[in-house]
Design a protein around this motif. Structure first.
Motif, short mmCIF file in Angstrom:
data_model
loop_
_atom_site.label_atom_id
_atom_site.label_comp_id
_atom_site.label_asym_id
_atom_site.label_seq_id
_atom_site.Cartn_x
_atom_site.Cartn_y
_atom_site.Cartn_z
N GLY A 88 -48.63 66.68 104.12
CA GLY A 88 -48.45 65.49 103.68
C GLY A 88 -48.20 64.64 105.04
O GLY A 88 -48.69 63.36 105.14
N ALA A 89 -47.63 65.24 106.02
CA ALA A 89 -47.47 64.69 107.34
C ALA A 89 -47.73 65.87 108.31
O ALA A 89 -46.99 66.79 108.10
CB ALA A 89 -46.36 63.91 107.69
N GLY A 90 -48.61 65.73 109.29
CA GLY A 90 -48.86 66.83 110.18
C GLY A 90 -47.71 67.07 111.12
O GLY A 90 -46.83 66.22 111.26
N ALA A 91 -47.66 68.16 111.95
CA ALA A 91 -46.66 68.55 112.89
C ALA A 91 -46.66 67.34 113.89
O ALA A 91 -47.69 66.78 114.42
CB ALA A 91 -46.93 69.68 113.64
N HIS A 92 -45.43 66.83 114.08
CA HIS A 92 -45.39 65.66 115.08
C HIS A 92 -43.71 65.64 115.67
O HIS A 92 -42.75 66.13 114.94
CB HIS A 92 -45.66 64.48 114.54
CG HIS A 92 -44.82 63.97 113.33
ND1 HIS A 92 -45.00 64.52 111.99
CD2 HIS A 92 -43.86 62.91 113.29
CE1 HIS A 92 -44.03 63.84 111.22
NE2 HIS A 92 -43.46 63.03 111.83
N THR A 93 -43.54 64.62 116.64
CA THR A 93 -42.19 64.29 116.93
C THR A 93 -42.12 62.82 116.71
O THR A 93 -43.08 62.14 116.54
CB THR A 93 -41.51 64.57 118.40
OG1 THR A 93 -42.76 64.11 119.18
CG2 THR A 93 -41.84 66.33 118.71
N ASP A 94 -40.79 62.37 116.72
CA ASP A 94 -40.83 60.82 116.50
C ASP A 94 -40.71 60.31 117.77
O ASP A 94 -40.47 60.88 118.74
CB ASP A 94 -39.39 60.64 115.36
CG ASP A 94 -39.56 61.22 114.16
OD1 ASP A 94 -40.64 61.13 113.52
OD2 ASP A 94 -38.37 61.45 113.52
N GLY A 126 -25.94 64.57 98.90
CA GLY A 126 -24.98 63.76 99.78
C GLY A 126 -25.06 63.54 101.11
O GLY A 126 -24.18 63.31 101.89
N SER A 127 -26.31 64.16 101.85
CA SER A 127 -26.30 64.40 103.05
C SER A 127 -27.81 63.74 103.56
O SER A 127 -28.45 63.36 102.62
CB SER A 127 -26.33 65.82 103.64
OG SER A 127 -27.34 66.72 103.11
N LEU A 128 -27.88 63.68 105.08
CA LEU A 128 -29.23 63.19 105.41
C LEU A 128 -29.68 64.07 106.64
O LEU A 128 -28.66 64.88 107.17
CB LEU A 128 -29.27 61.68 105.86
CG LEU A 128 -28.18 61.38 106.60
CD1 LEU A 128 -28.27 61.43 108.41
CD2 LEU A 128 -27.65 59.92 106.55
N VAL A 129 -30.92 64.16 106.59
CA VAL A 129 -31.25 64.97 108.01
C VAL A 129 -31.51 63.99 109.14
O VAL A 129 -31.81 62.90 109.28
CB VAL A 129 -32.60 65.47 107.71
CG1 VAL A 129 -33.40 66.36 109.17
CG2 VAL A 129 -32.73 66.38 106.56
N VAL A 130 -31.03 64.51 110.54
CA VAL A 130 -31.03 63.81 111.54
C VAL A 130 -31.96 64.41 112.70
O VAL A 130 -31.87 65.60 113.10
CB VAL A 130 -29.50 63.66 112.32
CG1 VAL A 130 -29.62 63.06 113.47
CG2 VAL A 130 -28.55 62.91 111.49
N ASN A 131 -33.06 63.80 113.06
CA ASN A 131 -34.06 64.29 114.04
C ASN A 131 -33.75 63.70 115.12
O ASN A 131 -33.59 62.43 115.51
CB ASN A 131 -35.52 63.89 113.61
CG ASN A 131 -35.89 65.19 112.62
OD1 ASN A 131 -35.38 66.15 112.48
ND2 ASN A 131 -37.02 64.69 111.84
N ILE A 132 -34.06 64.33 116.42
CA ILE A 132 -33.96 63.63 117.60
C ILE A 132 -35.40 63.40 118.22
O ILE A 132 -36.16 64.05 117.95
CB ILE A 132 -33.44 64.46 118.97
CG1 ILE A 132 -31.91 64.80 118.38
CG2 ILE A 132 -33.52 64.31 120.25
CD1 ILE A 132 -31.11 65.93 119.49
N GLY A 133 -35.32 62.24 118.74
CA GLY A 133 -36.76 61.89 119.16
C GLY A 133 -37.24 61.80 120.57
O GLY A 133 -36.40 62.06 121.29
N ASP A 134 -38.43 61.13 120.81
CA ASP A 134 -38.88 61.26 122.24
C ASP A 134 -38.15 60.36 123.21
O ASP A 134 -37.81 60.99 124.29
CB ASP A 134 -40.29 60.79 122.10
CG ASP A 134 -41.27 61.79 121.58
OD1 ASP A 134 -40.82 63.00 121.16
OD2 ASP A 134 -42.43 61.09 121.02
N GLN A 145 -33.36 67.54 122.62
CA GLN A 145 -34.66 67.97 122.51
C GLN A 145 -35.26 67.19 121.38
O GLN A 145 -34.77 67.43 119.99
CB GLN A 145 -34.72 69.30 122.43
CG GLN A 145 -34.71 70.09 123.79
CD GLN A 145 -35.07 71.58 123.59
OE1 GLN A 145 -36.07 71.90 123.10
NE2 GLN A 145 -34.29 72.41 124.53
N SER A 146 -36.52 66.48 121.58
CA SER A 146 -37.04 65.85 120.41
C SER A 146 -37.60 67.18 119.33
O SER A 146 -37.83 68.03 119.74
CB SER A 146 -38.49 65.19 120.90
OG SER A 146 -38.97 64.58 119.99
N THR A 147 -37.46 66.87 118.27
CA THR A 147 -37.61 67.76 117.10
C THR A 147 -38.88 67.64 116.47
O THR A 147 -39.13 66.92 115.73
CB THR A 147 -36.68 67.57 115.88
OG1 THR A 147 -35.20 67.35 116.59
CG2 THR A 147 -36.53 68.77 115.15
#
Length: 214
Positions: A88-94, A126-134, A145-147
């Motif tokens: 649905g969304a290819g591999a990427h970093t934010d 009751g939670s959310l995911v946290v990604n680190i970006g560029d 590190q960007s995820t």
């Protein structure tokens, strides 16, 4: 949607690509709800950034000082059901600092670990995911590190909804690697840039239609 600013606001005149009024549907209740969600998500993001600054040995407000007119964005995404599993969304970093992801119980988000394996980010109530970006990676010389992540589309008649909130600072924020993150063992890797300049450069690279000449 982003920070809702009048077309006459000075920031809009400086960068209309990242600032301006939102385009809402004709529903006062919807407008109120998404704006409240935007503001609450931003507050959560700022609290996380304060904790991340403290962990680096910086002043608590080191990152949050750059959020007077943030270019943070909220997206509401619907992934329709597919007959077979696809990306649905290819591999990427934010692109930005951090991303807060609210997702339903359908799953589908996968995160790449340090060994290069794709791990399911199983939804936890009751939670959310946290990604680190560029931008955060550049700011901290890779200490944060960007995820890399991707999304698989749902199958068997299911649909998937997610609401990522991209926590990104003011357009004019200088992104220069923190001196505390530079050592003899880990020399500076990333060139200096500005938040808005970086975000726009990523848009140009990702969305090729922006470069097409009509």
């Amino acid at each position: 949607m982003a920070l809702d600013l009048s077309p006459l606001h000075p920031q809009v005149k400086r960068c209309s690509e990242l600032y301006g009024p939102n385009q809402y549907p004709d529903s006062a209740e919807f407008i109120q709800t998404v704006n409240q969600h935007y503001q609450l998500s931003l507050e959560v993001g700022l609290k996380l950034l304060k904790a991340m600054a403290i962990a680096l040995g910086e002043e608590e407000d080191f990152f949050t000082n750059s959020f007077s007119y943030p270019i943070s964005v909220l997206r509401l995404i619907h992934y329709p059901a597919q007959k077979e599993a696809t990306n649905g969304a290819g591999a990427h970093t934010d692109y930005g600092c951090i991303t807060l992801l609210y997702q339903d119980d359908s799953g589908g988000l996968q995160v790449q670990n340090v060994d290069g394996d794709w791990i399911d980010a199983v939804p936890i109530a009751g939670s959310l995911v946290v990604n680190i970006g560029d931008l955060m990676q550049r700011w901290t010389n890779g200490i944060y590190q960007s995820t890399p992540h991707r999304v698989t589309s749902p199958i068997s008649g299911k649909t998937r909804f997610s609401m990522p909130f991209f926590v990104e600072p003011d357009f004019d924020t200088p992104i220069s690697t923190l001196p505390s993150c530079i050592t003899q063992q880990t020399p500076k890797v990333f060139e200096d840039t500005f938040a808005g300049e970086w975000i726009l450069s990523r848009f140009e690279q990702t969305y090729t239609y922006r470069n097409e000449i009509e």
